[in-house]
Scaffold this motif. Sequence first.
Motif, short mmCIF file in Angstrom:
data_model
loop_
_atom_site.label_atom_id
_atom_site.label_comp_id
_atom_site.label_asym_id
_atom_site.label_seq_id
_atom_site.Cartn_x
_atom_site.Cartn_y
_atom_site.Cartn_z
N GLU A 4 23.42 44.50 36.37
CA GLU A 4 24.16 43.46 37.12
C GLU A 4 25.62 44.07 35.79
O GLU A 4 25.63 44.04 35.13
CB GLU A 4 23.54 42.20 36.50
CG GLU A 4 22.54 42.22 37.10
CD GLU A 4 22.08 39.98 37.22
OE1 GLU A 4 22.75 39.50 36.48
OE2 GLU A 4 20.68 40.17 37.53
N ASN A 5 26.63 43.42 36.86
CA ASN A 5 27.72 44.06 36.58
C ASN A 5 28.95 42.97 37.32
O ASN A 5 28.99 42.97 38.42
CB ASN A 5 28.44 45.11 37.11
CG ASN A 5 27.80 46.93 36.37
OD1 ASN A 5 27.84 46.16 35.17
ND2 ASN A 5 28.20 47.99 36.70
N GLU A 6 29.39 42.58 36.16
CA GLU A 6 30.37 41.13 37.05
C GLU A 6 32.00 41.75 36.79
O GLU A 6 32.19 42.57 35.69
CB GLU A 6 30.48 39.87 35.71
CG GLU A 6 29.72 39.39 35.89
CD GLU A 6 29.03 38.39 35.14
OE1 GLU A 6 29.30 37.36 35.93
OE2 GLU A 6 29.52 38.30 33.58
N THR A 8 36.33 41.47 38.85
CA THR A 8 37.48 40.21 39.75
C THR A 8 38.17 41.68 40.72
O THR A 8 37.72 42.72 40.75
CB THR A 8 39.03 39.73 38.79
OG1 THR A 8 39.11 41.28 37.99
CG2 THR A 8 38.28 38.83 37.62
N TYR A 17 36.49 35.91 42.10
CA TYR A 17 35.18 37.10 41.36
C TYR A 17 34.55 37.39 41.89
O TYR A 17 34.31 37.42 43.10
CB TYR A 17 34.27 35.58 40.33
CG TYR A 17 33.28 35.61 40.00
CD1 TYR A 17 33.05 36.14 38.30
CD2 TYR A 17 31.86 35.80 40.89
CE1 TYR A 17 31.35 36.75 37.96
CE2 TYR A 17 30.64 35.91 40.53
CZ TYR A 17 30.95 36.47 38.99
OH TYR A 17 29.94 36.51 38.28
N CYS A 18 33.62 38.84 41.30
CA CYS A 18 32.71 39.52 41.84
C CYS A 18 32.16 40.41 41.37
O CYS A 18 32.19 39.77 40.28
CB CYS A 18 33.66 40.62 42.62
SG CYS A 18 33.94 41.73 41.98
N LYS A 19 30.22 40.08 41.56
CA LYS A 19 29.44 40.73 40.64
C LYS A 19 28.34 41.58 41.90
O LYS A 19 28.60 41.62 42.58
CB LYS A 19 28.53 39.62 40.46
CG LYS A 19 27.70 40.12 39.56
CD LYS A 19 26.91 38.25 39.30
CE LYS A 19 25.71 38.72 37.93
NZ LYS A 19 24.72 38.28 37.29
N GLN A 68 33.12 31.06 41.07
CA GLN A 68 34.06 31.39 39.97
C GLN A 68 35.14 31.53 40.00
O GLN A 68 35.95 31.64 39.88
CB GLN A 68 33.15 32.31 39.05
CG GLN A 68 32.09 31.73 38.68
CD GLN A 68 31.05 32.83 37.17
OE1 GLN A 68 31.87 32.91 36.50
NE2 GLN A 68 29.29 33.41 37.85
#
Length: 306
Positions: A4-6, A8, A17-19, A68
């Motif tokens: 998992e990578n968070e 923007t 916000y992106c993931k 977010q």
Amino acid sequence: MATENEGTFEVNGHTLYCKSWLPNGPTKAKLIFFHGFSDHLGRYYNFFPSLAARGIAVHGLDQRGWGQSVKKNADRGLTGTTSQVLADMAAFIKPHLPSSPSDPPVFVMGHSMGGGQVLTLACQPEYQDSIVRPVRGWLVESPFIGFSPEEEPSFLKVFAGRLASKVLPHFQLSHTIMVEHLTRDPAVQKSLAEDALVHNTGTLEGLAGLLDRTAALANGQTRPLPGGALRSLWVGHGTKDKTTWFDASKKYFDEFTGEVADKEFKAYEGWYHQLHADGPDSEEFYKDVGDWILARVEDDTAGPKL
């Protein structure tokens, strides 16, 4: 397993916000995902990790006004006009599109409000060549094509809201959906009620745009265009959905998708709105989505049929 990578995503001066959920092995396909009203990426439980475990990378963002991507209370529900919503989506999809035949195929999916947005984007003439044609398949979960009888607002409320949106477009209005209408799972209902990111707040401009998009889908004004740019379509909807209307989705699929050669409608008998979080049965939904995507990946790599 998934990584998992968070991060923007910058679009027109806004930071969203992106993931991503990435396979630990080879990436067979990419899925670009758009969430629903008063929703965010953190509410999809094991859906995205389950796809990543099968080689499908998932990329999503909290849309303007939600999750977010909200930095202050004034941002809540501040989605902008429909043209802005679609431009944001197209901007997020474009960097993920294949740049060579060896790149993984891309699929686009939306849930609820996001499902209506995905269908709307896929039917816009200005995006046919730049976005729609390069996407291998489009999927919608419980798309907002019509209100369920339980959530149908009065004509007077809709009329007054549309009128006021012209004068006070950024005026915020609360629209709370009963958690018991979203899922059969008591634990998910409790989580929804306690989630601070689920703020149930829209602006008059955003809500008017949402209603306009929905009406255009329901009456067939927004439909896949001739020419085959929209290659494949999957629609999943629960027959007991108390938020968006199963009958409206089925009617749209049956009457207005004739230009799509490869399409499938899956009715989930007795299920509610959040197919991804409707109790233990949701594993079936995860599998259906993954199977549909991977079948088209295999079709594209199998070579010519003799």
